[in-house]
Design a protein around this motif. Structure first.
Motif, PDB file in Angstrom:
ATOM      1  N   TYR A   1       0.876  -1.172   0.000  1.00  0.00           N
ATOM      2  CA  TYR A   1       0.000   0.000   0.000  1.00  0.00           C
ATOM      3  C   TYR A   1       0.911   1.219   0.000  1.00  0.00           C
TER       4      TYR A   1
ATOM      5  N   SER B   1       1.833   5.449  -1.753  1.00  0.00           N
ATOM      6  CA  SER B   1       1.289   6.744  -2.139  1.00  0.00           C
ATOM      7  C   SER B   1       0.960   6.764  -3.632  1.00  0.00           C
TER       8      SER B   1
ATOM      9  N   GLN C   1      -2.939   5.203  -1.148  1.00  0.00           N
ATOM     10  CA  GLN C   1      -3.421   5.507   0.206  1.00  0.00           C
ATOM     11  C   GLN C   1      -4.423   6.645   0.272  1.00  0.00           C
ATOM     12  N   ASP C   2      -5.613   6.432  -0.235  1.00  0.00           N
ATOM     13  CA  ASP C   2      -6.791   7.272  -0.060  1.00  0.00           C
ATOM     14  C   ASP C   2      -7.841   6.761  -1.039  1.00  0.00           C
TER      15      ASP C   2
ATOM     16  N   ASN D   1      -6.176   8.854  -6.504  1.00  0.00           N
ATOM     17  CA  ASN D   1      -5.702   7.512  -6.163  1.00  0.00           C
ATOM     18  C   ASN D   1      -6.059   6.514  -7.246  1.00  0.00           C
TER      19      ASN D   1
ATOM     20  N   TRP E   1      -9.598   0.194   8.113  1.00  0.00           N
ATOM     21  CA  TRP E   1      -8.592   0.409   7.073  1.00  0.00           C
ATOM     22  C   TRP E   1      -9.203   1.227   5.951  1.00  0.00           C
TER      23      TRP E   1
ATOM     24  N   ALA F   1       0.443  10.933   1.853  1.00  0.00           N
ATOM     25  CA  ALA F   1       0.640   9.494   1.685  1.00  0.00           C
ATOM     26  C   ALA F   1       2.131   9.197   1.626  1.00  0.00           C
TER      27      ALA F   1
END
Length: 859
Positions: A474, A476, A505-506, A511, A546, A720
């Motif tokens: 996981y 950025s 990460q979002d 993303n 999460w 991120a």
């Protein structure tokens, strides 16, 4: 003004799974707000002019063939995280139906969690010899006092309550026994939180002092989301109750006790090539014991498939790694069945007796290892064995005489203690291949995309000629844009890659754009990346451990994130084979690492002293020995407790996370940062920060991170983070460390106590324009991701002499990079259109922040 025109060469194009035509959004499930309807437009090639445009050229070599793309390339990974099973995909509406909740699940849990008492008689939970069975150990005991009101309990369901819809039917069941000579009358009612009736009550009489199941149906006469299920006993005597259940009649495929329809359908709409289950971290964490005579069923044992099949009232419950209870109502039989329903290859994961996910425990018990290996062999027999075999017969008794066709099975998940894991993995693999040589046994490479564990894992897997290695990471959005070529250099002689968990990460559209750009690289390398699945799959808005997640839901609605829309576009338009292609690249904007400095801690109290910054030419830029206080430092967040104590800058809160304070000039570059740091207490070490632009963009040297198990330099972009370099350095409490960071251009060298700790050069390009081309029957599918503010005016060359239809079909996802799909607003949804003027060569402008699939028919 248009930007300068640039030319670039992009690599061989690649492909995704589940070949199929481009589609408009799937029909919204019942009670789910539909996304905006896909627009149908007609566009002529070269008719779009953007004010801010970059020029590209894309060349497709239709005379050559790239790698074949397997139908199973893209799939889904299910883990019971974020209430994905109970309260989610598993359609049971009663929470804690068997009174098995415990502090082992969560510190606040008890056997009557989600239940409240009613009436004046006795209400108690009991675990004694009167229980329903050995696995279902706790039950409810009611002793009504003969009053008209009766004695009972009310269940509040999950999150806000039990959702019901006017006119729909709900199937109720309960197991009961009573010592009342004339039986015990039970009243079952559905009502709103304010007491308003939602259905006509159901009346049942329990008879006899042996456990029996009683069933009935409630038909809703109103719609509500805060429903309560009330169960009231009348008369006198003692009645015992267990497995109080309520299911909507309208489940996926209409199966009693089945799956929540809208969630199951949204997953099915992806057309996944495989279903990986049941996890994830919950597979191999906790105790590895099963039944224990002294304490009954252990509440924190590893996930064991035999606990999860058969009648639901005979299945064990277990403490979930993610902090709640799992009922196992959704078990291995249901996973296999669902995989079959959606046309996906089943891919179960079994525990390896070495815990991953940061726990790093090894179970050294040869007898237990042998039992788990035998359980795994039994699992394969359960999936594939004939009905004359022990476990094949069990499968047939459950309603599925035909084998499920298991071909792949994974052992373990994200183990950090990799040598110990691999020893046990080898024992599993040897036993499986001896009896079932056609089964592919999948290994893994730990919890990250690189580092010492990853390198050691790949060495062991490569030396042992493992067929398939499961990678998880996981990162950025920046990392995904920078690492499109990750698999270009992997050894084609094997092992091949199963990218079992990945996400940026979002959950914003930026993303999804970065993930889509990365996926073009997965397809291009379809010969080495054989399976890939975004993770996690499901998330309850009221119970999330999460983020990001692909599909979000509440008690009545579900919706796909921006990443869901991107994944669906790839998964339903994969194609059969990659077609080689090249494209020009975006010009790189380079320069030295610039930024201020900072100090931070994470769940640790620490002291800093003698902070200096010196230019590369020796010019002093900053010095602070804290003799004059801390006026030169700025708190980035209101976290932690920073004070000057004894001439040192001390952060004394050992529970606060990311307590960043900053100083200096964001324009600094080419400098040396020095400080002395001492850990005073807590779980971790120090965070020395440099290149600080703002609170979301910086680098930090994380010494003693991850519960003081490793150290790394992390780069944060937009909040991120990604790891640039790491090792196993740990930090000692009470010891003062001399820390130096040397920055020259884009190269960083780090020194700990005068010794070089490591170095890196941060010069990867986050290329925003990525593409891949695949062949799907007679169609070329040109897939282009433009993850930048500028439109991409692109000259597309399909090769001299290539004959095409005059029009092509476009499907586009585009919008604000910060857009988020929600229950009430779905700004990122596919738009379909027809592109005119298509030929062997033509020009098309791809919008800013867009994912476009261009389907061209080749004559």
């Amino acid at each position: 003004m248009p930007r300068t025109r640039w030319r670039l060469a992009l690599t061989t194009a690649a492909i995704l799974v589940a070949a199929g035509p481009l589609q408009a959004p799937a029909t919204a499930a019942q009670d789910t707000p539909a996304p905006a309807a896909a627009a149908q437009d007609t566009t002529t090639a070269q008719d779009t002019t953007a004010q801010d445009t970059t020029d590209y050229a894309l060349t497709v070599d239709t005379a050559r063939q790239g790698p074949k793309i397997d139908d199973t390339m893209y799939g889904v990974f299910f883990e019971d995280i974020n209430r994905a099973a109970d309260g989610g995909l598993y359609a049971e509406l009663v929470q804690n139906r068997s009174f098995e909740y415990s502090t082992a699940d969560h510190a606040s849990y008890h056997p009557l969690t989600a239940w409240t008492r009613t009436g004046s008689g006795e209400v108690a939970t009991v675990s004694d010899d009167g229980r329903l069975n050995e696995r279902n150990r706790t039950y409810l005991r009611l002793r009504p006092d003969g009053t008209e009101a009766g004695t009972g309990v009310v269940n509040s369901g999950y999150t806000a309550g039990i959702p019901v819809t006017d006119g729909r039917r709900y199937d109720f069941s309960v197991w009961a026994r009573t010592d009342a000579a004339d039986g015990t009358p039970l009243t079952v009612a559905l009502r709103a939180a304010d007491g308003t009736p939602l259905a006509e009550p159901l009346r049942i009489t329990a008879r006899g002092d042996r456990w029996a199941q009683y069933t009935g149906t409630l038909t809703a006469r109103a719609t509500g989301t805060t429903g309560r299920l009330a169960l009231t006993a009348g008369g006198t005597g003692t009645v015992r109750l267990d497995m109080v259940s309520l299911f909507p009649r309208d489940t996926y495929k209409g199966r009693p006790g089945g799956l929540r329809k809208d969630l199951a359908e949204k997953i099915a709409a992806l057309r996944p090539g495989f279903l990986r289950f049941p996890g994830g971290c919950l597979v191999n964490t906790g105790s590895h014991e099963g039944y224990d005579e002294a304490s009954g069923w252990q509440r924190k044992r590893s996930y064991q498939w035999k606990d999860t099949i058969g009648p639901v009232e005979e299945r064990a419950t277990n403490a979930n790694f993610w902090g709640y209870n799992q009922s196992y109502g959704l078990g291995y039989y249901e996973y296999f069945q669902y995989a079959e329903d959606i046309g996906a290859m089943p891919l179960p994961v079994v525990p390896a007796l070495v815990t991953g996910c940061g726990q790093n425990r090894v179970t050294d018990d040869p007898a237990l290892l042998r039992r788990h290996i035998q359980d795994t062999l039994d699992l394969i027999e359960f999936a594939n064995g004939p009905t004359t075999s022990v476990w094949g017969k069990k499968r047939a008794e459950l309603g599925h005489p035909k084998p499920f066709g298991l071909t792949h099975l994974a052992v373990g998940n994200e183990e950090n203690v990799f040598d110990a894991f691999f020893e046990r993995f080898t024992a599993f693999r040897t036993a499986i291949e001896a009896r079932y040589p056609d089964i592919t046994v999948v290994s893994n490479s730990g919890p990250d995309a690189g580092g010492p564990t990853f390198d050691r894992a790949w060495q062991l897997n490569r030396d042992a000629k493992v067929a398939l290695v499961d990678e998880h990471y996981y990162r950025s959005p920046q990392w995904f844009l920078e690492n499109n070529e990750r698999y270009d250099s992997y050894d084609r002689s094997g092992p091949q890659v199963f990218l079992g968990e990945y996400a940026s990460q979002d959950n914003r559209f930026r993303n999804a754009l970065s993930e889509a750009a990365f996926m073009t690289g997965l397809e291009r390398n379809a010969d080495i990346v054989k399976l890939a699945s975004y993770a996690p799959l499901l998330a309850d808005t009221a119970s999330t451990q999460w983020r990001p997640d692909m599909i979000w839901f509440d008690s009545t609605r579900s919706w796909g994130s921006t990443s869901y829309e991107a994944q669906k576009l790839f998964m339903t338009n994969t194609g059969d084979r990659v077609v080689p292609s090249t494209a020009t690249a975006t010009p790189a904007v380079t320069g030295p690492i610039t930024g201020a400095i900072g100090l931070s801690t994470w769940a640790t109290s620490a002291a800093y002293d003698d902070v200096t910054v010196t230019g590369a030419d020796g010019t002093p830029l900053f010095a602070d020995d804290f003799s004059a206080g801390d006026s030169r430092w700025t708190r980035a967040e209101n976290r932690g407790n920073w004070t000057v104590q004894g001439g040192r800058y001390v952060q004394s809160d050992a529970t606060a996370e990311n307590t960043l304070v900053t100083a200096g000039d964001p324009a600094w570059h080419d400098y040396d940062l020095r400080t002395k740091a001492t850990k005073l207490s807590g779980r971790e070490g120090f965070l020395v920060t440099f290149g600080v632009k703002d609170t979301g963009n910086y680098y930090w040297w994380n010494l003693g991170g991850w519960n003081n198990t490793q150290s790394a330099v992390e780069k944060a972009v937009g909040g991120a983070k990604q790891t640039l370099i790491s090792d196993s350095t740990r930090i000692e409490t009470g010891r003062t460390y001399d820390i130096r960071v040397e920055i020259r251009g884009r190269q960083v060298t780090l020194f700990l106590d005068g010794q070089k700790w490591g170095s890196f050069t941060d010069d990867k390009i986050a290329e925003p324009f990525r593409q891949v081309v695949t062949r799907d029957g007679n169609d070329l599918v040109v897939k282009v991701v433009n993850a930048q503010d500028a439109a991409a005016r692109t000259a597309i060359d399909l090769g001299r002499g290539t004959k095409t239809a005059a029009t092509a079909r476009l499907t586009t996802l585009s919008g604000d990079p910060d857009a988020v799909n929600t229950a009430d607003d779905h700004p990122i949804a596919p738009v379909t259109s027809t592109l005119k003027g298509v030929g062997a060569s033509f020009t098309h402008t791809f919008p800013p922040h867009s994912i476009t699939f261009l389907r061209v028919r080749i004559r």
